[in-house]
Design an enzyme around this catalytic site. Structure first.
Site, PDB file in Angstrom:
ATOM      1  N   GLY A  27       3.162  -7.283  -2.705  1.00 23.88           N
ATOM      2  CA  GLY A  27       2.230  -6.002  -3.599  1.00 23.88           C
ATOM      3  C   GLY A  27       1.082  -6.771  -3.945  1.00 23.88           C
ATOM      4  O   GLY A  27      -0.334  -6.151  -3.743  1.00 23.88           O
ATOM      5  N   ILE A 156      18.107  -2.791   7.323  1.00 21.21           N
ATOM      6  CA  ILE A 156      18.538  -1.525   8.140  1.00 21.21           C
ATOM      7  C   ILE A 156      17.774  -0.454   7.754  1.00 21.21           C
ATOM      8  O   ILE A 156      16.964   0.131   8.422  1.00 21.21           O
ATOM      9  CB  ILE A 156      20.022  -1.268   7.776  1.00 21.21           C
ATOM     10  CG1 ILE A 156      21.098  -2.190   8.433  1.00 21.21           C
ATOM     11  CG2 ILE A 156      20.444   0.223   8.258  1.00 21.21           C
ATOM     12  CD1 ILE A 156      22.335  -2.033   8.288  1.00 21.21           C
ATOM     13  N   GLU A 157      17.493  -0.166   6.330  1.00 22.56           N
ATOM     14  CA  GLU A 157      16.558   0.895   5.885  1.00 22.56           C
ATOM     15  C   GLU A 157      15.085   0.810   6.473  1.00 22.56           C
ATOM     16  O   GLU A 157      14.638   2.036   6.796  1.00 22.56           O
ATOM     17  CB  GLU A 157      16.559   1.188   4.543  1.00 22.56           C
ATOM     18  CG  GLU A 157      17.774   1.597   3.813  1.00 22.56           C
ATOM     19  CD  GLU A 157      18.702  -0.081   3.159  1.00 22.56           C
ATOM     20  OE1 GLU A 157      18.382  -1.080   3.814  1.00 22.56           O
ATOM     21  OE2 GLU A 157      19.276   0.281   2.387  1.00 22.56           O
ATOM     22  N   LYS A 195      10.314 -26.402   4.604  1.00 16.94           N
ATOM     23  CA  LYS A 195      10.965 -26.109   6.073  1.00 16.94           C
ATOM     24  C   LYS A 195      10.249 -24.628   6.595  1.00 16.94           C
ATOM     25  O   LYS A 195       9.768 -23.584   5.688  1.00 16.94           O
ATOM     26  CB  LYS A 195      12.317 -25.604   5.730  1.00 16.94           C
ATOM     27  CG  LYS A 195      13.225 -26.886   5.674  1.00 16.94           C
ATOM     28  CD  LYS A 195      13.331 -27.652   6.484  1.00 16.94           C
ATOM     29  CE  LYS A 195      14.091 -29.006   6.382  1.00 16.94           C
ATOM     30  NZ  LYS A 195      14.021 -29.882   7.583  1.00 16.94           N
ATOM     31  N   ALA A 249       0.037 -19.228  -8.041  1.00 17.26           N
ATOM     32  CA  ALA A 249      -0.931 -19.379  -8.798  1.00 17.26           C
ATOM     33  C   ALA A 249      -0.889 -19.237 -10.271  1.00 17.26           C
ATOM     34  O   ALA A 249       0.391 -18.678 -10.820  1.00 17.26           O
ATOM     35  CB  ALA A 249      -2.137 -18.052  -8.460  1.00 17.26           C
ATOM     36  N   CYS A 389       4.610   6.387 -26.233  1.00 15.44           N
ATOM     37  CA  CYS A 389       5.739   7.281 -25.801  1.00 15.44           C
ATOM     38  C   CYS A 389       6.928   7.434 -26.754  1.00 15.44           C
ATOM     39  O   CYS A 389       6.696   7.626 -27.952  1.00 15.44           O
ATOM     40  CB  CYS A 389       5.890   7.118 -24.383  1.00 15.44           C
ATOM     41  SG  CYS A 389       6.427   8.806 -23.534  1.00 15.44           S
ATOM     42  N   HIS A 523       0.596   7.051 -21.885  1.00 11.71           N
ATOM     43  CA  HIS A 523       1.019   5.648 -21.417  1.00 11.71           C
ATOM     44  C   HIS A 523      -0.509   5.074 -20.967  1.00 11.71           C
ATOM     45  O   HIS A 523      -0.704   5.039 -20.029  1.00 11.71           O
ATOM     46  CB  HIS A 523       1.907   5.437 -20.232  1.00 11.71           C
ATOM     47  CG  HIS A 523       3.346   5.879 -20.493  1.00 11.71           C
ATOM     48  ND1 HIS A 523       3.948   4.902 -20.916  1.00 11.71           N
ATOM     49  CD2 HIS A 523       3.886   6.979 -20.433  1.00 11.71           C
ATOM     50  CE1 HIS A 523       5.605   5.277 -21.063  1.00 11.71           C
ATOM     51  NE2 HIS A 523       5.143   6.601 -20.668  1.00 11.71           N
ATOM     52  N   GLU A 525      -1.345   1.864 -20.906  1.00 11.56           N
ATOM     53  CA  GLU A 525      -1.225   0.822 -20.011  1.00 11.56           C
ATOM     54  C   GLU A 525      -1.569   0.909 -18.632  1.00 11.56           C
ATOM     55  O   GLU A 525      -1.760   0.181 -18.051  1.00 11.56           O
ATOM     56  CB  GLU A 525      -0.038   0.107 -20.507  1.00 11.56           C
ATOM     57  CG  GLU A 525       1.466   0.862 -19.747  1.00 11.56           C
ATOM     58  CD  GLU A 525       1.750   1.774 -20.561  1.00 11.56           C
ATOM     59  OE1 GLU A 525       1.396   2.403 -21.505  1.00 11.56           O
ATOM     60  OE2 GLU A 525       3.100   2.043 -20.271  1.00 11.56           O
TER      61      GLU A 525
HETATM   62  N1  GLN Z   1      12.426   9.578 -23.912  1.00 14.67           N
HETATM   63  C1  GLN Z   1      11.114  10.071 -24.478  1.00 14.67           C
HETATM   64  C2  GLN Z   1      10.753  11.252 -23.847  1.00 14.67           C
HETATM   65  O1  GLN Z   1      11.371  11.646 -22.505  1.00 14.67           O
HETATM   66  C3  GLN Z   1      10.181   9.140 -24.199  1.00 14.67           C
HETATM   67  C4  GLN Z   1       9.718   8.797 -22.762  1.00 14.67           C
HETATM   68  C5  GLN Z   1       8.818   7.452 -22.586  1.00 14.67           C
HETATM   69  O2  GLN Z   1       8.694   6.711 -23.429  1.00 14.67           O
HETATM   70  N2  GLN Z   1       8.098   7.415 -21.384  1.00 14.67           N
HETATM   71  O3  GLN Z   1      10.193  12.054 -24.141  1.00 14.67           O
END
Ligand code: GLN
Length: 551
Positions: A27, A156-157, A195, A249, A389, A523, A525
């Site tokens: 990746g 196989i998959e 190797k 790296a 979240c 999220h 991130e």
């Molecule tokens: N479990 C919580 C929800 O469904 C938080 C989900 C999460 O943190 N992505 O709202």
């Protein structure tokens, strides 16, 4: 864009396969090659073919498969798409990740509709055609499509996928298709030798299904000798300059620079008969590398979560913290803490020496009391707190219990409660459509997923961090902070500083009377990039740095 010296139609396809063992960094190799082609002025698109039977990784445990990466258009995809986005800045879509499960589910739907007009439905041609259609579909106006196949040759998959790639190699012609195979050169300590045999076998396996690789990327933990390079070239029928050494790296952000030095992008252009000049402009990669390896100080961040023994489960989160460090020119040391460990007692000991606490997303009640304790500790000790979240939901439960005196406050995710400060979301608006869910809806693909807008309160800390009051962030949740508790929680100091545009779904909470205490329902991130660190991660690390200078 460099002048197109070739008459081959666009896009060109680069198929990336792996052999010997998994976890070789296919990746990252794909993402790095994408970044290098971009640095030469080409437009790229990256895709991932996953041979497992799940329709998407959404229902897979992060222990099994690492994090589930969510795209703007709400697809739950493989974590490699996160690497692709971080390295190239190109947003991935639903159309960039496919699994055997989805292929078969499409085929079975077509079969039930009678689309195959009475034909016997078979792996070749129906499954392979479906895979080829996916690879060729909706590529947009790009110069290269890089398409990575999960797993290793011989699984196989994976066979129908390799067969589809072989057919495409034939149909499009070798001047429009390149096969890049990633292998491992193990070092055998007792013999004192590297190797090449596993690589030879892996290529033999690939050739037995009709694929001759054009470039071999050989992963190794020490430099590969010239004689080993020629041996591999000879046995694998690849020219010597196309045997690329891929050494481990120091940082993943050094990989594009390292592979460039080994000539990978040069070999790709040579294969497609494209001009090698001008050389790649790698300034931004050099800058990142320089900052990462020469930080001016460090901060310690505790990540209090549930899947802490497998770092891949929080891949984007970890990278976003690194980006926050880049933004502040500091090294971020992450301490992974299993939140269950707190359940019985005080968490202060585990958080000693930390400059910030982050409670990430998660599902289920295990470890939730520990997360609540961590939020309380951060709130009471003026320690920067970043709740993402589930981490936001736990901060709200904590404030409800300990500031607003709602002793039974909880989330309905953990069982019945008479004070549901966090509850199941039953309806919300996607675009112009109302989405509805009930307790009994399927678990797969039914969450509030993907990019949704939020409106931030003027003058709030988050509005300051973002530098705007309208944002769009990616979501993946089924539960939601209950807006009915807004007034009671705001009265005790937990401000709802970001809401959905209709004002119904709380998106962000913060404590104005605290150095940096923010919880977000989305999220962030997922959208952080090394070149554009996410403002909340940059802000969180800046606050942690401040804290480190106070203690
Ligand atoms: N479990 C919580 C929800 O469904 C938080 C989900 C999460 O943190 N992505 O709202």
């Amino acid at each position: 864009m460099p002048e197109n010296t070739s008459r081959v139609p666009k896009p060109r396809y680069i198929f990336i396969t792996g052999g010997v063992v998994s976890s070789l960094g296919k990746g990252l190799a794909s993402a790095s090659l994408g970044a290098l082609l971009q640095a030469r002025g080409y437009k790229v698109r990256l895709r991932k073919l996953d041979p497992y039977l799940n329709v998407d990784p959404g229902t897979m445990s992060p222990y099994q498969h690492g994090e589930c990466y969510v795209t703007d258009d709400g697809a739950e995809t493989d974590l490699d798409l996160g690497h692709y986005e971080r390295f190239t800045g190109v947003s991935a879509h639903q159309a960039d990740n496919i699994t055997t499960g989805r292929i078969y589910s499409n085929i079975i739907q077509k079969e039930r509709r009678g689309d195959y007009l009475g034909a016997t439905v078979q792996v070749i041609p129906h499954v392979t055609d479906e895979i080829k259609d996916f690879i060729l579909s909706d590529a947009g106006d790009v110069d290269f499509v890089l398409c990575e196949v999960g797993g290793t040759v011989g699984d196989i998959e994976g066979l129908p996928f390799f067969e589809a790639l072989r057919q495409l190699g034939q149909e499009l012609g070798r001047e429009q298709v390149l096969f890049l195979h990633v292998t491992l050169l193990p070092y055998i300590a007792t013999a004192g030798e590297v190797k090449t045999k596993p690589t030879q076998h892996s290529v033999k396996e690939l050739r037995s299904i009709g694929i001759q690789p054009d470039i071999l990327l050989c992963r190794a933990d020490r430099p590969i000798s010239d004689s080993d390079i020629s041996k591999i070239a000879r046995f694998c029928n690849v020219r010597e300059s196309a045997v690329i050494q891929g050494l481990d790296a120091r940082s993943i952000y050094d990989v594009p620079l390292a592979y460039h030095k080994e000539g990978i992008d040069h070999e790709v252009l040579r294969h497609f008969r494209l001009d090698d000049a001008p050389d790649a402009d790698l300034t931004r990669w050099l800058d990142i590398s320089e900052t990462l390896h020469n930080p001016d100080g460090e901060v310690n961040i505790a990540v209090v979560g549930k899947y802490t023994i497998l770092p891949d489960a929080y891949k984007s989160l970890f990278e976003a913290l690194v980006h926050g460090g880049i933004a502040n020119n500091v090294k971020v040391n992450v301490k992974w803490i299993e939140s269950e460990a707190f359940s019985k007692g005080e968490c202060g000991d585990a958080l000693k020496g930390m400059h910030g606490v982050l409670v990430p997303g998660g599902f289920g009640s295990r470890g939730s009391e520990g997360k609540i304790q961590a939020a309380r500790y951060a709130r009471e000790n003026n320690m920067p707190y970043f709740g993402i979240c589930l981490g936001m939901q736990m901060a709200v439960v904590e404030a409800a219990r300990n500031l607003a005196g709602l002793k039974n406050a909880s989330s309905t995710e953990f069982g019945e409660t008479d004070t549901p400060v966090v509850g199941l979301m039953t309806e919300w608006i996607r675009g112009k459509e109302k989405q509805t869910r009930t307790q009994s809806t399927d678990l797969g693909g039914t969450m509030r997923l993907g990019a949704y807008p939020a409106i931030l309160e003027e003058g709030s800390l988050v509005a300051k961090m973002y530098g705007t009051t309208t944002i769009s962030e990616r979501h993946r949740h089924r539960y939601e902070v209950n807006i009915d508790f807004k007034d009671r929680l705001e009265a005790v100091g937990l401000k709802f500083s970001g809401l959905s545009p209709d004002g119904i779904l709380p998106e962000i909470v913060e404590i104005p009377d605290h150095p940096w205490f923010i919880g977000v329902q989305f999220h962030p991130e997922l959208k952080s990039r090394p070149f554009e660190p996410h403002p909340l991660f940059a802000g969180f690390i800046a606050a942690a740095l401040k804290k480190s200078r106070l203690v």
